[in-house]
Design a protein around this motif. Sequence first.
Motif, PDB file in Angstrom:
ATOM      1  N   LEU A 143       0.838  -1.196   0.000  1.00 21.13           N
ATOM      2  CA  LEU A 143       0.000   0.000   0.000  1.00 21.13           C
ATOM      3  C   LEU A 143       0.875   1.249   0.000  1.00 21.13           C
ATOM      4  CD1 LEU A 143      -2.685   1.492   0.148  1.00 21.13           C
ATOM      5  CD2 LEU A 143      -2.666   1.127   2.629  1.00 21.13           C
ATOM      6  N   GLU A 144       1.883   1.283   0.853  1.00 14.83           N
ATOM      7  CA  GLU A 144       2.769   2.446   0.896  1.00 14.83           C
ATOM      8  C   GLU A 144       3.490   2.647  -0.432  1.00 14.83           C
ATOM      9  OE1 GLU A 144       5.368   2.545   4.262  1.00 14.83           O
ATOM     10  OE2 GLU A 144       3.705   2.827   5.659  1.00 14.83           O
ATOM     11  N   ASP A 145       3.932   1.568  -1.067  1.00 14.67           N
ATOM     12  CA  ASP A 145       4.577   1.685  -2.382  1.00 14.67           C
ATOM     13  C   ASP A 145       3.620   2.299  -3.395  1.00 14.67           C
ATOM     14  OD1 ASP A 145       6.948   0.588  -1.474  1.00 14.67           O
ATOM     15  OD2 ASP A 145       6.561  -1.407  -2.308  1.00 14.67           O
ATOM     16  N   ASP A 159       1.167   9.089   8.402  1.00 15.55           N
ATOM     17  CA  ASP A 159       2.153   8.548   7.476  1.00 15.55           C
ATOM     18  C   ASP A 159       2.586   9.563   6.423  1.00 15.55           C
ATOM     19  OD1 ASP A 159       2.116   6.016   8.659  1.00 15.55           O
ATOM     20  OD2 ASP A 159       0.515   5.290   7.351  1.00 15.55           O
ATOM     21  N   TYR A 160       1.650  10.441   6.017  1.00 17.98           N
ATOM     22  CA  TYR A 160       1.917  11.361   4.910  1.00 17.98           C
ATOM     23  C   TYR A 160       1.414  12.758   5.260  1.00 17.98           C
ATOM     24  CZ  TYR A 160       2.743   7.177   2.162  1.00 17.98           C
ATOM     25  OH  TYR A 160       3.247   5.992   1.701  1.00 17.98           O
ATOM     26  N   ILE A 161       2.156  13.759   4.756  1.00 21.60           N
ATOM     27  CA  ILE A 161       1.742  15.144   4.965  1.00 21.60           C
ATOM     28  C   ILE A 161       2.239  15.967   3.778  1.00 21.60           C
ATOM     29  CG2 ILE A 161       3.758  15.893   6.283  1.00 21.60           C
ATOM     30  CD1 ILE A 161       1.638  17.221   8.244  1.00 21.60           C
ATOM     31  N   GLY A 221      -2.447  24.169  -2.623  1.00 19.52           N
ATOM     32  CA  GLY A 221      -2.612  25.144  -1.556  1.00 19.52           C
ATOM     33  C   GLY A 221      -3.375  24.666  -0.342  1.00 19.52           C
ATOM     34  N   ILE A 222      -3.885  23.450  -0.374  1.00 19.44           N
ATOM     35  CA  ILE A 222      -4.640  22.903   0.752  1.00 19.44           C
ATOM     36  C   ILE A 222      -3.753  21.909   1.501  1.00 19.44           C
ATOM     37  CG2 ILE A 222      -6.663  21.565   1.460  1.00 19.44           C
ATOM     38  CD1 ILE A 222      -7.968  22.531  -1.198  1.00 19.44           C
ATOM     39  N   PRO A 223      -3.505  22.163   2.788  1.00 19.86           N
ATOM     40  CA  PRO A 223      -2.708  21.194   3.559  1.00 19.86           C
ATOM     41  C   PRO A 223      -3.462  19.872   3.714  1.00 19.86           C
ATOM     42  CG  PRO A 223      -2.947  23.288   4.739  1.00 19.86           C
ATOM     43  CD  PRO A 223      -3.890  23.322   3.577  1.00 19.86           C
ATOM     44  N   ILE A 224      -2.770  18.767   3.490  1.00 17.47           N
ATOM     45  CA  ILE A 224      -3.388  17.450   3.688  1.00 17.47           C
ATOM     46  C   ILE A 224      -2.465  16.580   4.545  1.00 17.47           C
ATOM     47  CG2 ILE A 224      -4.783  17.498   1.584  1.00 17.47           C
ATOM     48  CD1 ILE A 224      -2.810  15.632   0.263  1.00 17.47           C
ATOM     49  N   ALA A 225      -3.090  15.747   5.353  1.00 13.94           N
ATOM     50  CA  ALA A 225      -2.372  14.795   6.204  1.00 13.94           C
ATOM     51  C   ALA A 225      -3.199  13.518   6.237  1.00 13.94           C
ATOM     52  CB  ALA A 225      -2.208  15.360   7.611  1.00 13.94           C
ATOM     53  N   PHE A 226      -2.526  12.394   6.038  1.00 13.70           N
ATOM     54  CA  PHE A 226      -3.282  11.137   6.070  1.00 13.70           C
ATOM     55  C   PHE A 226      -2.416   9.984   6.519  1.00 13.70           C
ATOM     56  CE2 PHE A 226      -1.800  11.594   1.677  1.00 13.70           C
ATOM     57  CZ  PHE A 226      -1.369  10.327   1.320  1.00 13.70           C
ATOM     58  N   ASP A 227      -3.108   8.940   6.922  1.00 17.78           N
ATOM     59  CA  ASP A 227      -2.474   7.714   7.364  1.00 17.78           C
ATOM     60  C   ASP A 227      -3.011   6.587   6.495  1.00 17.78           C
ATOM     61  OD1 ASP A 227      -0.631   7.177   9.727  1.00 17.78           O
ATOM     62  OD2 ASP A 227      -1.990   5.463   9.833  1.00 17.78           O
ATOM     63  N   ALA A 228      -2.194   5.579   6.255  1.00 19.62           N
ATOM     64  CA  ALA A 228      -2.585   4.442   5.426  1.00 19.62           C
ATOM     65  C   ALA A 228      -2.688   3.189   6.288  1.00 19.62           C
ATOM     66  CB  ALA A 228      -1.561   4.242   4.322  1.00 19.62           C
ATOM     67  N   VAL A 234       3.354  15.722  -1.590  1.00 20.36           N
ATOM     68  CA  VAL A 234       3.085  14.976  -0.365  1.00 20.36           C
ATOM     69  C   VAL A 234       4.276  14.068  -0.099  1.00 20.36           C
ATOM     70  CG1 VAL A 234       1.591  13.238   0.712  1.00 20.36           C
ATOM     71  CG2 VAL A 234       0.584  15.065  -0.655  1.00 20.36           C
ATOM     72  N   GLN A 235       4.711  14.025   1.149  1.00 19.13           N
ATOM     73  CA  GLN A 235       5.853  13.207   1.504  1.00 19.13           C
ATOM     74  C   GLN A 235       5.507  12.218   2.601  1.00 19.13           C
ATOM     75  OE1 GLN A 235       8.955  16.055   2.469  1.00 19.13           O
ATOM     76  NE2 GLN A 235       9.732  15.890   0.380  1.00 19.13           N
ATOM     77  N   LYS A 236       6.176  11.071   2.545  1.00 23.08           N
ATOM     78  CA  LYS A 236       6.070  10.056   3.593  1.00 23.08           C
ATOM     79  C   LYS A 236       6.861  10.555   4.794  1.00 23.08           C
ATOM     80  CE  LYS A 236       5.741   5.661   5.146  1.00 23.08           C
ATOM     81  NZ  LYS A 236       5.407   5.917   6.523  1.00 23.08           N
ATOM     82  N   ILE A 237       6.272  10.470   5.957  1.00 25.21           N
ATOM     83  CA  ILE A 237       6.926  10.880   7.195  1.00 25.21           C
ATOM     84  C   ILE A 237       7.523   9.638   7.851  1.00 25.21           C
ATOM     85  CG2 ILE A 237       6.615  11.950   9.462  1.00 25.21           C
ATOM     86  CD1 ILE A 237       6.139  13.829   7.046  1.00 25.21           C
ATOM     87  N   PRO A 238       8.847   9.566   7.958  1.00 23.63           N
ATOM     88  CA  PRO A 238       9.448   8.395   8.603  1.00 23.63           C
ATOM     89  C   PRO A 238       9.202   8.409  10.110  1.00 23.63           C
ATOM     90  CG  PRO A 238      11.144   9.990   8.024  1.00 23.63           C
ATOM     91  CD  PRO A 238       9.835  10.529   7.507  1.00 23.63           C
TER      92      PRO A 238
END
Length: 177
Positions: free
Chosen positions: A14-16, A64-66, A71-78, A33-37
């Motif tokens: 899924l992450e890939d 996981d990602y931010i 222009g809209i900030p997004i943050a999500f987890d998988a 969007v970048q993966k947050i280690p």
Amino acid sequence: MATWKTRGLRGSTLEDLINRTNERYSEAGLCLVQKIPTPITPINIDSKSRHITLAYFEQKSTVDYIGAAQGIPIAFDAKECAKDTFTLANIHEHQVRFMDDFEKQGGIAFFLIYYTHRDKYYYLRFEKLKYFWKRMNTGGRKSFTFDETEEDFFLESKAGIFVPYLDGVNLDLSRRD
């Protein structure tokens, strides 16, 4: 402190796919969007393969990602789910607090859930998660079922976009107006 022992590559597919989607979106100028280690401190390292076999988490991770989408900030987890019931134990209180604070600052927070046995990607709106979370905290179910999901928020892969979460973001935004 929590310790981590490898249990294979759970969630790596899924992450890939999300990472490849992020690359396509970035190439098209749609979002960054970048993966947050997750910061870890290794305890044991296999001398032959140089792989970490035991470590502890330095701090609780949030998502996981931010990033930002036009222009809209997004943050999500998988998350992955192998059955029709998704247990809320897979989501942590600190993640819910972070996402709530993120949305209060004008961002969009959500979960991407891959139902592996159905080969379906689901965009779980934070608003819907809060409904399930409140239900759990008031003595209700500690999970939600596939039947409780919002059908419009299932994502279909298309043209090199494996997990088209921006479709979910657009629909999410339209429901907020």
